[in-house]
Design a protein around this motif. Structure first.
Motif, PDB file in Angstrom:
ATOM      1  N   PRO A 110     -12.538 -28.671   0.246  1.00  0.00           N
ATOM      2  CA  PRO A 110     -13.244 -29.541   1.196  1.00  0.00           C
ATOM      3  C   PRO A 110     -13.435 -30.979   0.710  1.00  0.00           C
ATOM      4  CG  PRO A 110     -14.820 -28.228  -0.025  1.00  0.00           C
ATOM      5  CD  PRO A 110     -13.463 -27.840  -0.538  1.00  0.00           C
ATOM      6  N   PHE A 111     -12.650 -31.403  -0.301  1.00  0.00           N
ATOM      7  CA  PHE A 111     -12.750 -32.769  -0.826  1.00  0.00           C
ATOM      8  C   PHE A 111     -11.574 -33.616  -0.336  1.00  0.00           C
ATOM      9  CE2 PHE A 111     -14.253 -29.740  -4.094  1.00  0.00           C
ATOM     10  CZ  PHE A 111     -15.603 -30.002  -4.011  1.00  0.00           C
ATOM     11  N   HIS A 112     -11.179 -33.420   0.913  1.00  0.00           N
ATOM     12  CA  HIS A 112      -9.954 -34.022   1.426  1.00  0.00           C
ATOM     13  C   HIS A 112     -10.178 -35.245   2.307  1.00  0.00           C
ATOM     14  CE1 HIS A 112     -11.495 -31.673   4.759  1.00  0.00           C
ATOM     15  NE2 HIS A 112     -10.690 -32.327   5.575  1.00  0.00           N
ATOM     16  N   LEU A 113     -11.420 -35.523   2.690  1.00  0.00           N
ATOM     17  CA  LEU A 113     -11.653 -36.534   3.726  1.00  0.00           C
ATOM     18  C   LEU A 113     -11.254 -37.948   3.289  1.00  0.00           C
ATOM     19  CD1 LEU A 113     -15.059 -35.231   5.137  1.00  0.00           C
ATOM     20  CD2 LEU A 113     -12.794 -35.035   6.166  1.00  0.00           C
ATOM     21  N   TRP A 114     -11.203 -38.193   1.981  1.00  0.00           N
ATOM     22  CA  TRP A 114     -10.844 -39.530   1.527  1.00  0.00           C
ATOM     23  C   TRP A 114      -9.344 -39.810   1.693  1.00  0.00           C
ATOM     24  CZ3 TRP A 114      -7.207 -40.088  -2.294  1.00  0.00           C
ATOM     25  CH2 TRP A 114      -6.962 -38.977  -3.116  1.00  0.00           C
ATOM     26  N   VAL A 115      -8.515 -38.764   1.731  1.00  0.00           N
ATOM     27  CA  VAL A 115      -7.060 -38.967   1.724  1.00  0.00           C
ATOM     28  C   VAL A 115      -6.571 -39.718   2.967  1.00  0.00           C
ATOM     29  CG1 VAL A 115      -4.812 -37.857   1.501  1.00  0.00           C
ATOM     30  CG2 VAL A 115      -6.786 -36.897   0.310  1.00  0.00           C
ATOM     31  N   PRO A 116      -6.860 -39.250   4.196  1.00  0.00           N
ATOM     32  CA  PRO A 116      -6.369 -40.014   5.365  1.00  0.00           C
ATOM     33  C   PRO A 116      -6.997 -41.394   5.487  1.00  0.00           C
ATOM     34  CG  PRO A 116      -7.782 -38.192   6.069  1.00  0.00           C
ATOM     35  CD  PRO A 116      -7.531 -37.999   4.627  1.00  0.00           C
ATOM     36  N   GLU A 117      -8.282 -41.529   5.114  1.00  0.00           N
ATOM     37  CA  GLU A 117      -8.939 -42.830   5.241  1.00  0.00           C
ATOM     38  C   GLU A 117      -8.336 -43.858   4.289  1.00  0.00           C
ATOM     39  OE1 GLU A 117     -11.190 -43.712   7.486  1.00  0.00           O
ATOM     40  OE2 GLU A 117     -10.878 -41.738   8.366  1.00  0.00           O
ATOM     41  N   VAL A 118      -8.080 -43.445   3.049  1.00  0.00           N
ATOM     42  CA  VAL A 118      -7.498 -44.372   2.075  1.00  0.00           C
ATOM     43  C   VAL A 118      -6.052 -44.689   2.429  1.00  0.00           C
ATOM     44  CG1 VAL A 118      -6.860 -44.651  -0.357  1.00  0.00           C
ATOM     45  CG2 VAL A 118      -9.065 -43.644   0.233  1.00  0.00           C
ATOM     46  N   THR A 119      -5.282 -43.677   2.814  1.00  0.00           N
ATOM     47  CA  THR A 119      -3.871 -43.889   3.135  1.00  0.00           C
ATOM     48  C   THR A 119      -3.695 -44.820   4.326  1.00  0.00           C
ATOM     49  OG1 THR A 119      -3.455 -41.630   2.357  1.00  0.00           O
ATOM     50  CG2 THR A 119      -1.686 -42.718   3.556  1.00  0.00           C
ATOM     51  N   GLN A 120      -4.586 -44.702   5.314  1.00  0.00           N
ATOM     52  CA  GLN A 120      -4.492 -45.538   6.510  1.00  0.00           C
ATOM     53  C   GLN A 120      -4.791 -47.000   6.218  1.00  0.00           C
ATOM     54  OE1 GLN A 120      -3.307 -45.000   9.409  1.00  0.00           O
ATOM     55  NE2 GLN A 120      -3.932 -46.940  10.328  1.00  0.00           N
ATOM     56  N   GLY A 121      -5.610 -47.277   5.196  1.00  0.00           N
ATOM     57  CA  GLY A 121      -6.050 -48.645   4.942  1.00  0.00           C
ATOM     58  C   GLY A 121      -5.179 -49.436   3.991  1.00  0.00           C
ATOM     59  N   ILE A 122      -4.087 -48.861   3.504  1.00  0.00           N
ATOM     60  CA  ILE A 122      -3.265 -49.538   2.496  1.00  0.00           C
ATOM     61  C   ILE A 122      -1.829 -49.674   3.006  1.00  0.00           C
ATOM     62  CG2 ILE A 122      -4.680 -48.798   0.553  1.00  0.00           C
ATOM     63  CD1 ILE A 122      -2.801 -46.499   0.098  1.00  0.00           C
ATOM     64  N   PRO A 123      -1.019 -50.554   2.399  1.00  0.00           N
ATOM     65  CA  PRO A 123       0.386 -50.705   2.831  1.00  0.00           C
ATOM     66  C   PRO A 123       1.200 -49.437   2.588  1.00  0.00           C
ATOM     67  CG  PRO A 123      -0.331 -52.579   1.500  1.00  0.00           C
ATOM     68  CD  PRO A 123      -1.402 -51.555   1.392  1.00  0.00           C
ATOM     69  N   LEU A 124       2.382 -49.380   3.185  1.00  0.00           N
ATOM     70  CA  LEU A 124       3.226 -48.187   3.099  1.00  0.00           C
ATOM     71  C   LEU A 124       3.639 -47.872   1.659  1.00  0.00           C
ATOM     72  CD1 LEU A 124       5.546 -48.580   6.227  1.00  0.00           C
ATOM     73  CD2 LEU A 124       3.918 -46.733   5.789  1.00  0.00           C
ATOM     74  N   ILE A 125       4.008 -48.879   0.895  1.00  0.00           N
ATOM     75  CA  ILE A 125       4.464 -48.623  -0.476  1.00  0.00           C
ATOM     76  C   ILE A 125       3.314 -48.102  -1.330  1.00  0.00           C
ATOM     77  CG2 ILE A 125       5.468 -49.650  -2.539  1.00  0.00           C
ATOM     78  CD1 ILE A 125       7.383 -49.326  -0.176  1.00  0.00           C
ATOM     79  N   SER A 126       2.125 -48.673  -1.155  1.00  0.00           N
ATOM     80  CA  SER A 126       0.952 -48.180  -1.893  1.00  0.00           C
ATOM     81  C   SER A 126       0.627 -46.748  -1.468  1.00  0.00           C
ATOM     82  CB  SER A 126      -0.252 -49.087  -1.634  1.00  0.00           C
ATOM     83  OG  SER A 126       0.022 -50.414  -2.043  1.00  0.00           O
ATOM     84  N   GLY A 127       0.759 -46.468  -0.169  1.00  0.00           N
ATOM     85  CA  GLY A 127       0.534 -45.106   0.311  1.00  0.00           C
ATOM     86  C   GLY A 127       1.536 -44.133  -0.267  1.00  0.00           C
ATOM     87  N   LEU A 128       2.779 -44.570  -0.433  1.00  0.00           N
ATOM     88  CA  LEU A 128       3.795 -43.721  -1.052  1.00  0.00           C
ATOM     89  C   LEU A 128       3.406 -43.349  -2.481  1.00  0.00           C
ATOM     90  CD1 LEU A 128       6.618 -42.452  -1.254  1.00  0.00           C
ATOM     91  CD2 LEU A 128       7.508 -44.731  -1.787  1.00  0.00           C
ATOM     92  N   ILE A 129       2.965 -44.329  -3.253  1.00  0.00           N
ATOM     93  CA  ILE A 129       2.540 -44.059  -4.631  1.00  0.00           C
ATOM     94  C   ILE A 129       1.337 -43.128  -4.655  1.00  0.00           C
ATOM     95  CG2 ILE A 129       1.641 -45.124  -6.743  1.00  0.00           C
ATOM     96  CD1 ILE A 129       3.234 -47.643  -5.960  1.00  0.00           C
TER      97      ILE A 129
END
Length: 347
Positions: A110-129
């Motif tokens: 249940p510690f997953h809520l940060w993943v979509p929020e962080v991924t959505q707020g950063i560029p594609l290359i940063s999200g890939l890393i």
């Protein structure tokens, strides 16, 4: 970000993961994880804006909390055993805290809520890393402590991750959030098998990384981050849209594509260990992921959105982005399944 700064940051990120990967001492593992955390924070805010700064702050706070819990678990284990070795975990509290800390770092429910929020707020290359390279270090630690993990706890978290990873992506239109929820579901599959066969978790991780790299490269090449914008690219680059269709089906685990391979091997291993209910539940919940993949395929590749005629006919500009490895990645992401029997024998 100038060349010297970016070189230093990426070298620190690489070194931190390698230190964690090849260490069996809790202090060195903690140092490696902290190096990775401090290095990726400026990568997340590579293009400073309020959204990326917010995402980097959320990521830093969650990861710092997980590092604190991991260090506390290592200290408790040292107090009980008198040594810092990762292979000697006898305290149940220490094992529980380690599982919690590593789950927070990987983004397991249940510690997953940060993943979509962080991924959505950063560029594609940063999200890939974030969704590929940053998963290697915590999963390598889970691989080493697999015999000491509480099986019931990690199984419940894996099932929750598969369920919530599929459920959360059902109503999403942002492609980065869809890939983030896909990451949560794939982490669940990796953790479900780690107590039975840790090498299968590593195989699943490698295939997941390859598929995710492929997807991010295609989106970066198309300059698309939402379902609507991707659906309008059929007349500019129909071949790339068709490749996205195939890669999404591979991510969903449809045969005869590469993504079916790890799911097939994991279900086979669980069944051979007289565990029927768990793989059945996982296969049923994986249909949620397959549904939002197919919905994305349907809206981007199989139909045309209602729009004025002038938006359907766009000028054909040459794409200046260079993707030299795209063909290789696409082939590996879609045609790897025939090698599965060989991998099954080797592992």
């Amino acid at each position: 970000m100038n060349l010297l700064t970016s070189t230093t940051i990426y070298f620190t990120l690489f070194s931190g993961t390698m230190i964690t990967l090849f260490s069996s001492h809790w202090l060195l593992i903690w140092i490696g994880l902290e190096m990775s955390l401090l290095a990726i924070t400026p990568i997340l805010v590579n293009k400073p804006n309020p959204r990326s700064i917010e995402a980097a702050s959320k990521y830093f706070l969650i990861q710092a909390t997980a590092s604190m819990i991991l260090m506390m678990a290592a200290i408790i284990n040292f107090y009980e055993t008198g040594e810092w070795s990762i292979s000697n975990i006898i305290n149940q509290l220490s094992s529980f805290m380690l599982t919690m800390a590593l789950s927070m770092k990987m983004g397991l429910a249940p510690f997953h809520l940060w993943v979509p929020e962080v991924t959505q707020g950063i560029p594609l290359i940063s999200g890939l890393i974030l969704l590929t390279w940053q998963k290697i270090a915590p999963i390598s630690v889970m691989f080493q402590i697999a015999p000491s993990i509480n099986y019931t706890l990690i199984t419940i978290m894996a099932l929750m991750s598969i369920l919530l990873g599929g459920w959360g992506g059902l109503n999403q239109t942002q492609l980065r959030k869809i890939l983030a929820y896909s990451s949560i579901a794939h982490m669940g599959w990796m953790m479900a098998i780690i107590s039975f066969d840790p090498t299968l978790s590593i195989l699943n991780l490698l295939i997941y990384i390859m598929l995710t790299i492929n997807m991010f490269v295609l989106l970066y090449h198309n300059k698309k981050t939402s379902t609507l914008s991707l659906s309008n690219s059929w007349n500019k680059s129909p071949l790339l849209v068709s490749i996205i269709l195939v890669v999404l089906m591979s991510l969903g685990g449809l045969p005869p594509l590469t993504g079916f391979s790890p799911k097939w091997m994991i279900i086979k291993e669980l069944v051979s260990n007289n565990n029927i209910i768990l793989p059945t539940s996982m296969a049923i919940m994986a249909l949620l992921n397959l549904y939002f993949y197919m919905r994305l395929i349907y809206s981007t590749s199989l139909t045309l959105f209602p729009s004025p005629n002038n938006t359907k006919i766009k000028w054909q500009f040459e794409n200046t982005k260079i993707s030299p490895l795209m063909s290789t990645i696409v082939i590996i992401s879609t045609m790897f399944l025939p090698l599965t029997p060989t991998l099954s024998i080797l592992h």
